[in-house]
Design a protein around this motif. Structure first.
Motif, PDB file in Angstrom:
ATOM      1  N   ARG A  23       0.685  -1.177  -0.169  1.00  0.00           N
ATOM      2  CA  ARG A  23      -0.063   0.091  -0.002  1.00  0.00           C
ATOM      3  C   ARG A  23       0.896   1.359  -0.061  1.00  0.00           C
ATOM      4  N   ALA A  24       1.834   1.237   0.840  1.00  0.00           N
ATOM      5  CA  ALA A  24       2.745   2.540   1.031  1.00  0.00           C
ATOM      6  C   ALA A  24       3.579   2.736  -0.418  1.00  0.00           C
ATOM      7  N   ALA A  25       3.943   1.530  -1.085  1.00  0.00           N
ATOM      8  CA  ALA A  25       4.551   1.929  -2.193  1.00  0.00           C
ATOM      9  C   ALA A  25       3.697   2.374  -3.423  1.00  0.00           C
ATOM     10  N   ALA A  26       2.589   1.739  -3.540  1.00  0.00           N
ATOM     11  CA  ALA A  26       1.615   2.136  -4.447  1.00  0.00           C
ATOM     12  C   ALA A  26       1.164   3.429  -4.491  1.00  0.00           C
ATOM     13  N   GLN A  27       1.199   4.107  -3.070  1.00  0.00           N
ATOM     14  CA  GLN A  27       0.757   5.607  -3.012  1.00  0.00           C
ATOM     15  C   GLN A  27       2.041   6.323  -3.835  1.00  0.00           C
ATOM     16  N   LEU A 121       2.542  -7.380  -9.209  1.00  0.00           N
ATOM     17  CA  LEU A 121       3.973  -7.324 -10.106  1.00  0.00           C
ATOM     18  C   LEU A 121       3.485  -6.978 -11.478  1.00  0.00           C
ATOM     19  N   GLU A 122       2.234  -7.449 -12.142  1.00  0.00           N
ATOM     20  CA  GLU A 122       1.872  -6.829 -13.374  1.00  0.00           C
ATOM     21  C   GLU A 122       1.471  -5.531 -13.348  1.00  0.00           C
ATOM     22  N   MET A 123       1.083  -5.062 -12.410  1.00  0.00           N
ATOM     23  CA  MET A 123       0.704  -3.565 -12.388  1.00  0.00           C
ATOM     24  C   MET A 123       2.028  -2.690 -12.351  1.00  0.00           C
ATOM     25  N   LEU A 124       2.855  -3.270 -11.694  1.00  0.00           N
ATOM     26  CA  LEU A 124       4.345  -2.504 -11.632  1.00  0.00           C
ATOM     27  C   LEU A 124       4.842  -2.591 -12.948  1.00  0.00           C
ATOM     28  N   ALA A 254       9.277  -0.857  -1.114  1.00  0.00           N
ATOM     29  CA  ALA A 254       9.066   0.468  -0.251  1.00  0.00           C
ATOM     30  C   ALA A 254      10.459   0.967   0.261  1.00  0.00           C
ATOM     31  N   GLN A 255      11.245   0.133   0.615  1.00  0.00           N
ATOM     32  CA  GLN A 255      12.714   0.886   1.163  1.00  0.00           C
ATOM     33  C   GLN A 255      13.416   1.552  -0.194  1.00  0.00           C
TER      34      GLN A 255
END
Length: 267
Positions: A23-27, A121-124, A254-255
Motif C-alpha cells: 500500500r505504501a509503495a502504491a501511493q 507485479l503485473e501492475m508494476l 518500499a525501501q
C-alpha cells in the motif's frame, strides 16, 4: 489510477508487512488501491473438482464486486491470485460452473467473468512501468545480489495465469533491476517449496527448501524475494535462511522508494 484490491486473509495476520509495504509503495507510484468491501477468504487453494461450486463462491463475490465498481482487481498473495484468476477463468470458459455459481449467488447482475485480475507485479510492469519505478528510486539496492523466488502458484497454470514464461520467467528479475539490484538467476527459482505439505509432514518442505536455498546460494544470491506468504514461511524456517534471508518483494520496493514502514531491511 484506481484499482480494486483484494488483500486476502494472510495479509491480515501473518503477512502484514506484505500488505503494508504494498500500500505504501502504491501511493508513491500514484496508484490507489481500494479494498473490496466485506471480502471473504478465497479458500487458499483452487478446488479442482468440476462439481465443487460452493468453495468458489467467495471468489465470485469478490470478482463481481470489482466489476460493479468498474475496476480491475489487484492481488498480491500468490495463492489468492491463483485462486481468483482460475475461478474467473472457470466463469469465462465453463457454462455449467457459471450457471451454478450465479444460481447460488443470486446477484442483481449475473457475473460473467468481466473483471480483469492482475497481480501487483503485473501492475508494476504493465501499468506503472519498471522504467518509471527506477526513476523514483531514492535508495537503490546497488551491488546487492538478489534472487527471485517464484514458487509454483504465481506462474501456473500458465494458460490461465498468463503472467510470464513459467519455465524462464523474468518479471521479478526486471523488478530487481528497477530497484537497483543485481538479479541472480538460479535453476530452482520456480520450483515448489513444499507448500501446504508442511502442515502434515514438514520434512517434505524442509527438504525442498534446503535444495532451493542451496541452489540460490551456489549462484551467489545474498537474499531472495517472493510474493507468497507460505513460500516465505517455509523458506525462512530453514537454517540456510540465516545465510540467505527471504523478504516480500514489496518490502524492498518500499525501501527503494524511501517509504519503509519499519519492516525487515533487505540491505
Amino acid at each position: 489510477m484506481t484499482f480494486s484490491y483484494y488483500p486476502g486473509c494472510t495479509l491480515r495476520t501473518k503477512a502484514l508487512e506484505l500488505d503494508r509495504t504494498a500500500r505504501a509503495a502504491a501511493q508513491v507510484l500514484g496508484i490507489t488501491l481500494e479494498e473490496i468491501p466485506e471480502w471473504q477468504c478465497c479458500g487458499g487453494v483452487y478446488p479442482m473438482a468440476k462439481d465443487e461450486i460452493a468453495t468458489k463462491l467467495s471468489s465470485v463475490r469478490t470478482l463481481a464486486a470489482a466489476r460493479d465498481l468498474g475496476n480491475d482487481l489487484v492481488t498480491i498473495c500468490s495463492a489468492c491470485h491463483n485462486v481468483l484468476k482460475q475461478v474467473n477463468n472457470d466463469i469465462l470458459t465453463d457454462q455449467n460452473i457459471a450457471m451454478k455459481a450465479n444460481n447460488y449467488m443470486k446477484l442483481d447482475t449475473p457475473y460473467a467473468g468481466e473483471t480483469k485480475v492482475i497481480h501487483y507485479l503485473e501492475m508494476l510492469r504493465d501499468v506503472v512501468g519498471f522504467d518509471k519505478i527506477a526513476e523514483k528510486v531514492v535508495s537503490p539496492f546497488t551491488g546487492k545480489k538478489i534472487g527471485a523466488y517464484y514458487g509454483c502458484l504465481l506462474l501456473r497454470p500458465s494458460g490461465v495465469m498468463q503472467m510470464d514464461n513459467p519455465e524462464n520467467p523474468k518479471i521479478i528479475e526486471d523488478f530487481i533491476r528497477a530497484i537497483g539490484g543485481d538479479p541472480v538467476i538460479y535453476s530452482l527459482r520456480n520450483e515448489c517449496c513444499g507448500g501446504y505439505a508442511t502442515l502434515e509432514d514438514n520434512t517434505i518442505a524442509q527438504n525442498r527448501v534446503e535444495k532451493i536455498l542451496s541452489n540460490a546460494q551456489e549462484f551467489g544470491a545474498e537474499l531472495l524475494v517472493t510474493a507468497c506468504p507460505l513460500c516465505l514461511y517455509n523458506l525462512n524456517k530453514n537454517e540456510s535462511a540465516k545465510i540467505t534471508p527471504v523478504y516480500y518483494f514489496t518490502e524492498l520496493l518500499a525501501q527503494a522508494l524511501g517509504v519503509s514502514t519499519g519492516g525487515s531491511d533487505g540491505k
